[in-house]
Design an enzyme around this catalytic site. Structure first.
Site, PDB file in Angstrom:
ATOM      1  N   LYS A   3       0.855  -1.195   0.000  1.00  0.00           N
ATOM      2  CA  LYS A   3       0.000   0.000   0.000  1.00  0.00           C
ATOM      3  C   LYS A   3       0.884   1.236   0.000  1.00  0.00           C
ATOM      4  O   LYS A   3       1.665   1.453   0.917  1.00  0.00           O
ATOM      5  CB  LYS A   3      -0.908   0.010   1.239  1.00  0.00           C
ATOM      6  CG  LYS A   3      -1.639   1.342   1.470  1.00  0.00           C
ATOM      7  CD  LYS A   3      -2.516   1.326   2.726  1.00  0.00           C
ATOM      8  CE  LYS A   3      -3.093   2.721   3.026  1.00  0.00           C
ATOM      9  NZ  LYS A   3      -3.938   2.753   4.243  1.00  0.00           N
ATOM     10  N   ASP A  61      -2.397  10.313   3.534  1.00  0.00           N
ATOM     11  CA  ASP A  61      -3.792   9.938   3.754  1.00  0.00           C
ATOM     12  C   ASP A  61      -4.479  10.982   4.616  1.00  0.00           C
ATOM     13  O   ASP A  61      -4.379  10.958   5.841  1.00  0.00           O
ATOM     14  CB  ASP A  61      -3.858   8.555   4.420  1.00  0.00           C
ATOM     15  CG  ASP A  61      -5.294   8.099   4.645  1.00  0.00           C
ATOM     16  OD1 ASP A  61      -6.214   8.733   4.086  1.00  0.00           O
ATOM     17  OD2 ASP A  61      -5.481   7.093   5.373  1.00  0.00           O
ATOM     18  N   LYS A  65      -9.974  13.120   8.053  1.00  0.00           N
ATOM     19  CA  LYS A  65      -9.495  12.754   9.377  1.00  0.00           C
ATOM     20  C   LYS A  65      -9.493  13.978  10.287  1.00  0.00           C
ATOM     21  O   LYS A  65      -9.233  15.082   9.814  1.00  0.00           O
ATOM     22  CB  LYS A  65      -8.060  12.225   9.292  1.00  0.00           C
ATOM     23  CG  LYS A  65      -7.916  10.827   8.739  1.00  0.00           C
ATOM     24  CD  LYS A  65      -6.460  10.394   8.751  1.00  0.00           C
ATOM     25  CE  LYS A  65      -6.279   9.041   8.086  1.00  0.00           C
ATOM     26  NZ  LYS A  65      -6.915   7.948   8.820  1.00  0.00           N
ATOM     27  N   GLU A 118      -9.293   4.021   2.156  1.00  0.00           N
ATOM     28  CA  GLU A 118      -8.772   4.074   0.787  1.00  0.00           C
ATOM     29  C   GLU A 118      -7.760   2.972   0.483  1.00  0.00           C
ATOM     30  O   GLU A 118      -7.641   2.539  -0.658  1.00  0.00           O
ATOM     31  CB  GLU A 118      -8.129   5.444   0.545  1.00  0.00           C
ATOM     32  CG  GLU A 118      -6.681   5.611   1.056  1.00  0.00           C
ATOM     33  CD  GLU A 118      -6.537   5.470   2.564  1.00  0.00           C
ATOM     34  OE1 GLU A 118      -7.531   5.692   3.271  1.00  0.00           O
ATOM     35  OE2 GLU A 118      -5.431   5.117   3.018  1.00  0.00           O
ATOM     36  N   ARG A 151      -7.610  -0.200   1.125  1.00  0.00           N
ATOM     37  CA  ARG A 151      -8.151  -1.469   0.605  1.00  0.00           C
ATOM     38  C   ARG A 151      -8.545  -1.347  -0.856  1.00  0.00           C
ATOM     39  O   ARG A 151      -8.515  -2.337  -1.591  1.00  0.00           O
ATOM     40  CB  ARG A 151      -9.306  -1.937   1.495  1.00  0.00           C
ATOM     41  CG  ARG A 151     -10.478  -0.989   1.538  1.00  0.00           C
ATOM     42  CD  ARG A 151     -11.428  -1.305   2.681  1.00  0.00           C
ATOM     43  NE  ARG A 151     -10.890  -0.910   3.994  1.00  0.00           N
ATOM     44  CZ  ARG A 151     -11.483  -1.154   5.144  1.00  0.00           C
ATOM     45  NH1 ARG A 151     -12.631  -1.802   5.187  1.00  0.00           N
ATOM     46  NH2 ARG A 151     -10.943  -0.757   6.277  1.00  0.00           N
TER      47      ARG A 151
HETATM   48  N1  BES Z   1      -4.103   4.687   6.942  1.00  0.00           N
HETATM   49  C1  BES Z   1      -5.245   4.427   7.756  1.00  0.00           C
HETATM   50  C2  BES Z   1      -4.955   3.423   8.873  1.00  0.00           C
HETATM   51  C3  BES Z   1      -4.036   3.909   9.958  1.00  0.00           C
HETATM   52  C4  BES Z   1      -4.549   4.563  11.059  1.00  0.00           C
HETATM   53  C5  BES Z   1      -2.677   3.671   9.892  1.00  0.00           C
HETATM   54  C6  BES Z   1      -3.711   4.995  12.064  1.00  0.00           C
HETATM   55  C7  BES Z   1      -1.831   4.117  10.899  1.00  0.00           C
HETATM   56  C8  BES Z   1      -2.353   4.771  11.989  1.00  0.00           C
HETATM   57  C9  BES Z   1      -6.365   3.873   6.906  1.00  0.00           C
HETATM   58  O1  BES Z   1      -6.421   4.338   5.603  1.00  0.00           O
HETATM   59  C10 BES Z   1      -7.642   4.271   7.558  1.00  0.00           C
HETATM   60  O2  BES Z   1      -7.907   5.444   7.619  1.00  0.00           O
HETATM   61  N2  BES Z   1      -8.401   3.302   8.043  1.00  0.00           N
HETATM   62  C11 BES Z   1      -9.628   3.567   8.693  1.00  0.00           C
HETATM   63  C12 BES Z   1     -10.618   2.550   8.195  1.00  0.00           C
HETATM   64  C13 BES Z   1     -12.037   2.862   8.590  1.00  0.00           C
HETATM   65  C14 BES Z   1     -12.506   4.101   7.868  1.00  0.00           C
HETATM   66  C15 BES Z   1     -12.916   1.687   8.238  1.00  0.00           C
HETATM   67  C16 BES Z   1      -9.404   3.409  10.200  1.00  0.00           C
HETATM   68  O3  BES Z   1      -8.630   2.550  10.620  1.00  0.00           O
HETATM   69  O4  BES Z   1     -10.001   4.187  10.951  1.00  0.00           O
HETATM   70 ZN    ZN Z   2      -4.630   4.916   4.787  1.00  0.00          ZN
HETATM   71 MN    MN Z   3      -7.421   6.177   5.432  1.00  0.00          MN
END
Ligand code: BES
Ligand code: ZN
Ligand code: MN
Length: 527
Positions: free
Chosen positions: A291, A296, A303, A375, A377
């Site tokens: 990935k 992000d 966020k 994003e 996935r």
């Molecule tokens: N890149 C993030 C996951 C992440 C979060 C990595 C904190 C490192 C530290 C990923 O893209 C994400 O935002 N995932 C969401 C998924 C949710 C929207 C289903 C998450 O984990 O909140």
């Molecule tokens: Zn991410």
């Molecule tokens: Mn994300």
């Protein structure tokens, strides 16, 4: 990153050599002596080799042991100043802890701790007395020491224009290290292991550097340029798919994530032992998929401010794949290994994809978007589809900072492994264990896969709060195919704020060592 490279201050690789000379006669700035725990008061007998050094020092090691100031406990360090009695300017005792549990990881960390101690006091040249132990052959400790030194020496300081203020005068770099084996017959094996350790650790440092680079300086196109540069250096075949090619291939999931940003996406493909064009394959093909979300923001499902910081590290899976591919080439792994990186930036804008969008992925499966912050996935769905169609790999391992839920489940102590093939997952857990990178399995059942079905599309993007790491993997499983596949969620371990013996904070480069160990064992594992 080219600009950063030219003004780079640190990170010249340490020259690591192996010799079988007498430690006490070694002319060096630091003679590092690694020792396992010494027993209680009476049986605090020094190992033979250390006793020889101790005699040269006029019994100073025995004296500090007797006083109880040094007993070889884990992470214990003590510097002695021989004042002309030995050829070394300083002797640094480093503890390894109990002999019983001695393993490569302890030696790796001890080497890192020694390097940091030396660099805090001016750096210079190291000579390291490899620990003598029945539990760990000298070759294994030579490899671990080489890794520990190079990992600990890594700094992300290319963007500071002033030297650090604290202890600036005293701090310096270690440029050379000689590993001292006891018998000449051990030299060859130790030298080979140290060489492998150097290649692994410098590749892990490359992964760290890519992950640490700020997102304004390393958008997808720049990541592709860096991957290309690395590929040319080590002899990998490289292919970068530009946006027009991604559109021609209808990789609609990845493209949807990218469409909110003016920084355009790239698919990066690195290949080791590629069959000559038009030739049939004779080797097993293993695919590594990363990935590569260069930043992000969450997209329209933005966020909160505090969660957005550190999201430059959201391409750590990609960084690990690029780092691993470098090591794969340098170490001449006997398989056909393909590394694929989906590189995008996830931004909110008038052109961004939205919750409620229905996407058609490269595979043809449709996806109901429910949260633009999920994003990763989407990028992986198309990268997995791409690598399967293009290379028909026998096994696929993907790495991604995919879910915050992974950090909730495992904390900073382990990454998650989720997949469709128990033996492959076990191979990854065992390989990680051997190299000091912990992976732990999470389940993936049909109930999870069914949970990801949508009423209005083939699959839905997110599965709610429950079992977030598993449901993300369940989504991926709809695109991963039937061949052995393992998904490694490294969100918990990719970066850290706390300094340790092997790093000073920032990107960890987690995954590089484990991937190489997996590839090493792959042939015998008989999946
Ligand atoms: N890149 C993030 C996951 C992440 C979060 C990595 C904190 C490192 C530290 C990923 O893209 C994400 O935002 N995932 C969401 C998924 C949710 C929207 C289903 C998450 O984990 O909140
Ligand atoms: Zn991410
Ligand atoms: Mn994300």
């Amino acid at each position: 990153m080219a600009a950063a490279t030219s003004k780079r201050r640190g990170n010249a690789t340490i020259q690591v050599t192996v010799a079988s000379r007498t430690p006490a006669e070694e002319t060096t700035d630091w003679l590092v002596v690694m020792m396992t725990s010494l027993g209680g008061e009476d049986d605090a007998r020094l190992p033979t080799r250390v006793r020889a050094i101790d005699r040269t020092l006029g019994g100073r090691i025995a004296a500090v042991v007797e006083m109880g100031d040094f007993r070889g406990a884990r992470d214990q360090r003590l510097a002695l100043y021989p004042e002309g009695k030995a050829a070394a300017a300083r002797v640094l005792l480093v503890g390894l802890g109990d002999e019983d549990g001695l393993d490569a990881d302890r030696v790796r960390r001890a080497a890192g701790a020694a390097l940091q101690a030396a660099e805090q006091r001016g750096g210079g040249k190291l000579a390291i007395v490899l620990p003598a132990s029945r539990r760990l052959r000298s070759a294994a400790s030579a490899g671990a020491v080489a890794e520990g030194l190079i990992l600990a020496s890594y700094r992300f300081d290319q963007y500071t224009t002033q030297p650090p203020r604290n202890g600036a005068a005293a701090s310096g770099r270690v440029g050379q290290a000689v590993l001292l084996v006891e018998r000449a017959a051990e030299t060859r094996a130790a030298r080979a292991a140290a060489g492998r350790g150097v290649n692994l650790a410098t590749s892990q440092n490359l992964a760290r550097q890519l992950s640490n680079e700020p997102p304004n300086l390393l958008p997808p196109a720049a990541l592709a340029r860096e991957a290309t540069r690395v590929a040319r250096e080590v002899g990998l075949r490289v292919r970068v798919l530009e946006p027009a090619e991604l559109r021609r291939r209808k990789l609609g999931a990845m493209l949807a994530v990218a469409q909110g940003s003016t920084n355009t996406p790239r698919m990066i493909v690195l290949e080791h032992n590629a069959p000559a064009r038009g030739q049939k394959r004779r080797r097993k093909t293993i695919a590594l998929v990363g990935k590569g979300v260069c930043f992000d923001s969450g997209g329209l499902s933005l966020k909160p401010a505090a969660s957005m910081v550190k999201m430059k590290h959201d391409m750590s899976g990609a960084a690990a794949v690029i780092g691993a591919m470098r090591a794969v080439a340098l170490l001449k792994v006997p398989h056909h290994v393909v590394g694929v990186v989906g590189a995008v930036e996830n931004m909110p804008s008038g052109t961004a994809y939205r919750p409620d969008d229905i996407l058609t992925s490269g595979s043809g499966k449709t996806i109901e978007v429910t949260n633009t912050d999920a994003e990763g996935r989407l990028v992986l769905a198309d990268a997995l589809h791409f690598v399967r169609g293009e290379y028909e790999p026998e096994a696929i391992i993907d790495l991604a900072t995919l879910t915050g839920a992974c950090a909730i489940a495992l904390g900073p102590w382990a990454a998650a492994v989720v997949g469709n093939h128990e033996k492959l997952s076990e191979l990854i857990v065992a390989s990680g264990e051997a190299v000091g990178e912990r992976f732990w399995p999470l389940p993936l059942w049909d109930v999870h896969r069914d949970h990801m079905r949508s009423r209005i599309a083939d699959v839905r993007q997110t599965g709610g709060r429950d079992a977030g790491t598993t449901t993300a993997a369940a989504f991926l499983s709809h695109f991963a195919g039937d061949q052995p596949w393992a998904h490694l969620d490294i969100a918990s371990v990719a970066d850290t704020e706390t300094a340790g013996p092997l790093h000073r904070g920032g990107a960890t480069g987690f995954g590089v060592r484990a991937l190489l160990e997996v590839l090493d064992r792959y042939g015998d594992a008989k999946l």
